[in-house]
Design a protein around this motif. Sequence first.
Motif, PDB file in Angstrom:
ATOM      1  N   ARG A 103       0.836  -1.198   0.000  1.00 54.73           N
ATOM      2  CA  ARG A 103       0.000   0.000   0.000  1.00 54.73           C
ATOM      3  C   ARG A 103       0.872   1.250   0.000  1.00 54.73           C
ATOM      4  O   ARG A 103       0.620   2.193  -0.765  1.00 54.73           O
ATOM      5  CB  ARG A 103      -0.932  -0.001   1.208  1.00 54.73           C
ATOM      6  CG  ARG A 103      -1.925   1.136   1.183  1.00 54.73           C
ATOM      7  CD  ARG A 103      -2.903   1.088   2.362  1.00 54.73           C
ATOM      8  NE  ARG A 103      -3.495  -0.218   2.510  1.00 54.73           N
ATOM      9  CZ  ARG A 103      -3.459  -0.937   3.637  1.00 54.73           C
ATOM     10  NH1 ARG A 103      -2.879  -0.464   4.714  1.00 54.73           N
ATOM     11  NH2 ARG A 103      -4.018  -2.126   3.686  1.00 54.73           N
ATOM     12  N   ALA A 104       1.901   1.264   0.828  1.00 54.92           N
ATOM     13  CA  ALA A 104       2.806   2.424   0.870  1.00 54.92           C
ATOM     14  C   ALA A 104       3.466   2.632  -0.487  1.00 54.92           C
ATOM     15  O   ALA A 104       3.569   3.768  -0.969  1.00 54.92           O
ATOM     16  CB  ALA A 104       3.860   2.227   1.959  1.00 54.92           C
ATOM     17  N   GLY A 105       3.888   1.548  -1.110  1.00 53.33           N
ATOM     18  CA  GLY A 105       4.506   1.650  -2.430  1.00 53.33           C
ATOM     19  C   GLY A 105       3.543   2.159  -3.480  1.00 53.33           C
ATOM     20  O   GLY A 105       3.888   3.014  -4.312  1.00 53.33           O
ATOM     21  N   MET A 106       2.306   1.666  -3.448  1.00 53.17           N
ATOM     22  CA  MET A 106       1.309   2.098  -4.433  1.00 53.17           C
ATOM     23  C   MET A 106       0.920   3.561  -4.204  1.00 53.17           C
ATOM     24  O   MET A 106       0.725   4.306  -5.166  1.00 53.17           O
ATOM     25  CB  MET A 106       0.065   1.202  -4.368  1.00 53.17           C
ATOM     26  CG  MET A 106       0.329  -0.240  -4.756  1.00 53.17           C
ATOM     27  SD  MET A 106       0.971  -0.423  -6.423  1.00 53.17           S
ATOM     28  CE  MET A 106      -0.529  -0.347  -7.355  1.00 53.17           C
ATOM     29  N   VAL A 107       0.816   3.979  -2.949  1.00 46.13           N
ATOM     30  CA  VAL A 107       0.518   5.385  -2.661  1.00 46.13           C
ATOM     31  C   VAL A 107       1.635   6.265  -3.204  1.00 46.13           C
ATOM     32  O   VAL A 107       1.370   7.284  -3.863  1.00 46.13           O
ATOM     33  CB  VAL A 107       0.309   5.608  -1.145  1.00 46.13           C
ATOM     34  CG1 VAL A 107       0.321   7.087  -0.788  1.00 46.13           C
ATOM     35  CG2 VAL A 107      -0.990   4.962  -0.685  1.00 46.13           C
ATOM     36  N   ALA A 108       2.875   5.879  -2.960  1.00 44.13           N
ATOM     37  CA  ALA A 108       4.011   6.667  -3.466  1.00 44.13           C
ATOM     38  C   ALA A 108       4.043   6.669  -4.993  1.00 44.13           C
ATOM     39  O   ALA A 108       4.220   7.724  -5.619  1.00 44.13           O
ATOM     40  CB  ALA A 108       5.318   6.107  -2.909  1.00 44.13           C
ATOM     41  N   LEU A 109       3.858   5.504  -5.602  1.00 47.99           N
ATOM     42  CA  LEU A 109       3.897   5.385  -7.064  1.00 47.99           C
ATOM     43  C   LEU A 109       2.793   6.205  -7.718  1.00 47.99           C
ATOM     44  O   LEU A 109       3.059   7.049  -8.583  1.00 47.99           O
ATOM     45  CB  LEU A 109       3.768   3.911  -7.472  1.00 47.99           C
ATOM     46  CG  LEU A 109       3.629   3.645  -8.961  1.00 47.99           C
ATOM     47  CD1 LEU A 109       4.996   3.669  -9.617  1.00 47.99           C
ATOM     48  CD2 LEU A 109       2.952   2.312  -9.207  1.00 47.99           C
ATOM     49  N   TYR A 110       1.549   5.965  -7.322  1.00 46.22           N
ATOM     50  CA  TYR A 110       0.428   6.657  -7.957  1.00 46.22           C
ATOM     51  C   TYR A 110       0.369   8.135  -7.570  1.00 46.22           C
ATOM     52  O   TYR A 110      -0.004   8.971  -8.396  1.00 46.22           O
ATOM     53  CB  TYR A 110      -0.895   5.955  -7.658  1.00 46.22           C
ATOM     54  CG  TYR A 110      -1.127   4.795  -8.580  1.00 46.22           C
ATOM     55  CD1 TYR A 110      -1.427   5.009  -9.923  1.00 46.22           C
ATOM     56  CD2 TYR A 110      -1.027   3.485  -8.141  1.00 46.22           C
ATOM     57  CE1 TYR A 110      -1.626   3.953 -10.792  1.00 46.22           C
ATOM     58  CE2 TYR A 110      -1.232   2.421  -8.997  1.00 46.22           C
ATOM     59  CZ  TYR A 110      -1.532   2.665 -10.325  1.00 46.22           C
ATOM     60  OH  TYR A 110      -1.729   1.616 -11.185  1.00 46.22           O
ATOM     61  N   GLY A 111       0.731   8.468  -6.350  1.00 51.69           N
ATOM     62  CA  GLY A 111       0.754   9.878  -5.959  1.00 51.69           C
ATOM     63  C   GLY A 111       1.769  10.663  -6.773  1.00 51.69           C
ATOM     64  O   GLY A 111       1.470  11.741  -7.294  1.00 51.69           O
ATOM     65  N   THR A 112       2.969  10.099  -6.913  1.00 52.45           N
ATOM     66  CA  THR A 112       4.018  10.755  -7.707  1.00 52.45           C
ATOM     67  C   THR A 112       3.616  10.838  -9.174  1.00 52.45           C
ATOM     68  O   THR A 112       3.763  11.886  -9.812  1.00 52.45           O
ATOM     69  CB  THR A 112       5.351   9.993  -7.563  1.00 52.45           C
ATOM     70  OG1 THR A 112       5.719   9.975  -6.179  1.00 52.45           O
ATOM     71  CG2 THR A 112       6.451  10.639  -8.379  1.00 52.45           C
ATOM     72  N   ALA A 113       3.101   9.743  -9.714  1.00 52.31           N
ATOM     73  CA  ALA A 113       2.683   9.735 -11.118  1.00 52.31           C
ATOM     74  C   ALA A 113       1.586  10.765 -11.360  1.00 52.31           C
ATOM     75  O   ALA A 113       1.601  11.477 -12.374  1.00 52.31           O
ATOM     76  CB  ALA A 113       2.216   8.345 -11.525  1.00 52.31           C
ATOM     77  N   GLY A 114       0.648  10.871 -10.431  1.00 46.18           N
ATOM     78  CA  GLY A 114      -0.431  11.839 -10.585  1.00 46.18           C
ATOM     79  C   GLY A 114       0.073  13.269 -10.605  1.00 46.18           C
ATOM     80  O   GLY A 114      -0.345  14.078 -11.438  1.00 46.18           O
ATOM     81  N   VAL A 115       0.980  13.577  -9.708  1.00 44.47           N
ATOM     82  CA  VAL A 115       1.564  14.921  -9.680  1.00 44.47           C
ATOM     83  C   VAL A 115       2.327  15.187 -10.972  1.00 44.47           C
ATOM     84  O   VAL A 115       2.212  16.274 -11.560  1.00 44.47           O
ATOM     85  CB  VAL A 115       2.477  15.095  -8.445  1.00 44.47           C
ATOM     86  CG1 VAL A 115       3.300  16.369  -8.538  1.00 44.47           C
ATOM     87  CG2 VAL A 115       1.637  15.093  -7.164  1.00 44.47           C
ATOM     88  N   LEU A 116       3.084  14.203 -11.447  1.00 44.52           N
ATOM     89  CA  LEU A 116       3.828  14.386 -12.700  1.00 44.52           C
ATOM     90  C   LEU A 116       2.894  14.572 -13.892  1.00 44.52           C
ATOM     91  O   LEU A 116       3.180  15.386 -14.783  1.00 44.52           O
ATOM     92  CB  LEU A 116       4.764  13.201 -12.942  1.00 44.52           C
ATOM     93  CG  LEU A 116       5.982  13.131 -12.039  1.00 44.52           C
ATOM     94  CD1 LEU A 116       6.750  11.833 -12.265  1.00 44.52           C
ATOM     95  CD2 LEU A 116       6.892  14.337 -12.260  1.00 44.52           C
ATOM     96  N   HIS A 117       1.794  13.817 -13.929  1.00 49.62           N
ATOM     97  CA  HIS A 117       0.824  13.990 -15.018  1.00 49.62           C
ATOM     98  C   HIS A 117       0.309  15.425 -15.065  1.00 49.62           C
ATOM     99  O   HIS A 117       0.078  15.972 -16.143  1.00 49.62           O
ATOM    100  CB  HIS A 117      -0.371  13.038 -14.843  1.00 49.62           C
ATOM    101  CG  HIS A 117      -0.155  11.679 -15.407  1.00 49.62           C
ATOM    102  ND1 HIS A 117       0.636  10.732 -14.790  1.00 49.62           N
ATOM    103  CD2 HIS A 117      -0.624  11.102 -16.539  1.00 49.62           C
ATOM    104  CE1 HIS A 117       0.633   9.632 -15.517  1.00 49.62           C
ATOM    105  NE2 HIS A 117      -0.130   9.821 -16.590  1.00 49.62           N
ATOM    106  N   MET A 118       0.133  16.021 -13.911  1.00 51.01           N
ATOM    107  CA  MET A 118      -0.417  17.374 -13.855  1.00 51.01           C
ATOM    108  C   MET A 118       0.658  18.446 -14.019  1.00 51.01           C
ATOM    109  O   MET A 118       0.420  19.469 -14.658  1.00 51.01           O
ATOM    110  CB  MET A 118      -1.184  17.558 -12.550  1.00 51.01           C
ATOM    111  CG  MET A 118      -2.405  16.644 -12.483  1.00 51.01           C
ATOM    112  SD  MET A 118      -3.216  16.609 -10.898  1.00 51.01           S
ATOM    113  CE  MET A 118      -3.717  18.284 -10.726  1.00 51.01           C
ATOM    114  N   ALA A 119       1.848  18.213 -13.476  1.00 50.27           N
ATOM    115  CA  ALA A 119       2.906  19.224 -13.511  1.00 50.27           C
ATOM    116  C   ALA A 119       3.682  19.219 -14.825  1.00 50.27           C
ATOM    117  O   ALA A 119       4.117  20.268 -15.294  1.00 50.27           O
ATOM    118  CB  ALA A 119       3.862  19.012 -12.341  1.00 50.27           C
ATOM    119  N   VAL A 120       3.883  18.035 -15.400  1.00 50.29           N
ATOM    120  CA  VAL A 120       4.672  17.903 -16.628  1.00 50.29           C
ATOM    121  C   VAL A 120       3.907  16.990 -17.592  1.00 50.29           C
ATOM    122  O   VAL A 120       4.300  15.835 -17.809  1.00 50.29           O
ATOM    123  CB  VAL A 120       6.072  17.297 -16.318  1.00 50.29           C
ATOM    124  CG1 VAL A 120       6.976  17.385 -17.535  1.00 50.29           C
ATOM    125  CG2 VAL A 120       6.711  17.960 -15.117  1.00 50.29           C
TER     126      VAL A 120
END
Length: 143
Positions: free
Chosen positions: A12-29
């Motif tokens: 769960r911690a890994g998926m939160v980090a993975l999807y949270g980071t990916a989501g921010v990147l999708h929006m920022a870049v």
Amino acid sequence: MASVDHWRLRCRAGMVALYGTAGVLHMAVPAPFVAITPSWVPDAPQMILLTGLCEIAGAIGLLIPALRKYAGIALALYAVLVFPANIKHALDSLTAPEVAPWQWLYHAVRLPLQPVVVWLAVFAGGVVTWPLRCNRPRRQAGG
């Protein structure tokens, strides 16, 4: 060996980090994500923004016990639905004139691991336990 709950927490911690980071990147870049979006997807920039929001919402949902199962299912479905973009990314980068050797390795590993990403989402969400623990009752000897 660690308990199933311990492994679930780690996943769960890994998926939160993975999807949270990916989501921010999708929006920022968004540009790299727009570039790998298949042409049949309507309004790619808006779709990339929407997928970023979905990733962030899924990551947050995994942190909230009442939403965890729904978030796990949603992230698993998300991983299935974005797989065409992963395939397009592989085909585009592997047929480019100058391909770095690491790109071949990245796609050779990344594409077959998509089912694992799907399983990790539902495992982290508490939807499945298999194969770490089987919940079937054992047969008693002699009966």
